[in-house]
Design an enzyme around this catalytic site. Structure first.
Site, PDB file in Angstrom:
ATOM      1  N   HIS A   5      -3.139   3.036  -4.534  1.00 27.17           N
ATOM      2  CA  HIS A   5      -3.836   3.588  -3.371  1.00 27.17           C
ATOM      3  C   HIS A   5      -5.310   3.215  -3.455  1.00 27.17           C
ATOM      4  O   HIS A   5      -5.851   3.004  -4.539  1.00 27.17           O
ATOM      5  CB  HIS A   5      -3.675   5.113  -3.323  1.00 27.17           C
ATOM      6  CG  HIS A   5      -4.164   5.733  -2.065  1.00 27.17           C
ATOM      7  ND1 HIS A   5      -5.502   6.070  -1.880  1.00 27.17           N
ATOM      8  CD2 HIS A   5      -3.539   6.056  -0.906  1.00 27.17           C
ATOM      9  CE1 HIS A   5      -5.647   6.578  -0.674  1.00 27.17           C
ATOM     10  NE2 HIS A   5      -4.478   6.581  -0.059  1.00 27.17           N
ATOM     11  N   GLU A  22      -3.894  -0.544   4.350  1.00 34.29           N
ATOM     12  CA  GLU A  22      -4.802   0.562   4.651  1.00 34.29           C
ATOM     13  C   GLU A  22      -6.249   0.098   4.490  1.00 34.29           C
ATOM     14  O   GLU A  22      -6.793   0.150   3.381  1.00 34.29           O
ATOM     15  CB  GLU A  22      -4.561   1.739   3.708  1.00 34.29           C
ATOM     16  CG  GLU A  22      -3.255   2.461   3.894  1.00 34.29           C
ATOM     17  CD  GLU A  22      -3.233   3.780   3.123  1.00 34.29           C
ATOM     18  OE1 GLU A  22      -3.135   4.824   3.757  1.00 34.29           O
ATOM     19  OE2 GLU A  22      -3.358   3.744   1.884  1.00 34.29           O
TER      20      GLU A  22
END
Length: 214
Positions: free
Chosen positions: A85, A133
């Site tokens: 992430h 992202e």
């Protein structure tokens, strides 16, 4: 479309969110999962919602203080894990190690990437899915699918060129059913979101709106 709600370290009630996600998933038939902090994995899994870890470390059993062992997350109810992430970046070798660790524990994997080029590199290590992202949109009010749909389309193309079996998700700014619908139209197989649900006054209402776009 798969909806994964990352609770990060937000000051929310993980059981409230998990229960809402379970109820909306059951009522709608949508696939919704919740990714709590490691300390809350077992409690969240006990609600019956699909539960994902936020991270697993690229190591096996042994002298690895502070690591998040893939087998331990699975033993505590996780069915999958995020890897790399934007707030928990890894080197490519460690991404590969974490994917292999997750495979040992029979966990599904989503490797996060900042842009389409990184999506291609992430797809090469063989996860179940990659998620694009852009960091500048994370936590914002505008979905990546709306702000720059070309990023999602290019990410889908990048993964397809490397391994057609790897799904592509998109995240950053996703908060409405329209965002989910738009992501699907661009070729994404799922979405990642966090604050839109975790910081909502009524998580269930937000989730109901999200699945309306499927």
């Amino acid at each position: 479309m798969f909806i994964l709600v990352n609770l990060k370290a937000y000051p929310c009630d993980p059981i409230e969110v998990a229960t809402a996600a379970r109820d909306v998933a059951e009522a709608s038939g949508a696939r919704i999962a919740v990714s709590p902090q490691a300390a809350d994995l077992a409690r969240v899994a006990e609600t019956g919602v699909e539960t994902w870890a936020q991270h697993v470390s690229p190591n096996e059993h042994g002298s690895h203080t502070g690591s998040t062992l893939a087998e331990a997350t699975a033993d505590n109810g996780a069915e999958g894990t995020l890897i790399n992430h934007s707030e928990k970046r890894l080197k490519l070798a460690d991404i590969d190690g974490s994917v292999r660790a997750a495979e040992r524990a029979d966990l599904e994997t989503i490797v996060c990437a900042n842009n389409p080029a990184q999506v291609g590199a992430a797809a090469a290590v063989g996860p179940d899915a990659v998620a694009v992202e852009p960091p500048e949109l994370i936590g914002g009010d505008v979905s990546v699918a709306t702000a720059d749909p070309g990023i999602v389309e290019d990410a889908v193309a990048a993964a397809e060129a490397v391994d057609p079996a790897v799904d592509v998700f998109c995240g950053a700014g996703v908060s409405t059913g329209e965002d989910v619908s738009t992501a699907g139209d661009l070729g994404a197989a799922g979405v990642l979101l966090a604050s839109g649900v975790a910081r909502a006054d009524d998580p269930e209402a937000v989730l109901e709106d999200l699945v309306s776009g499927i």
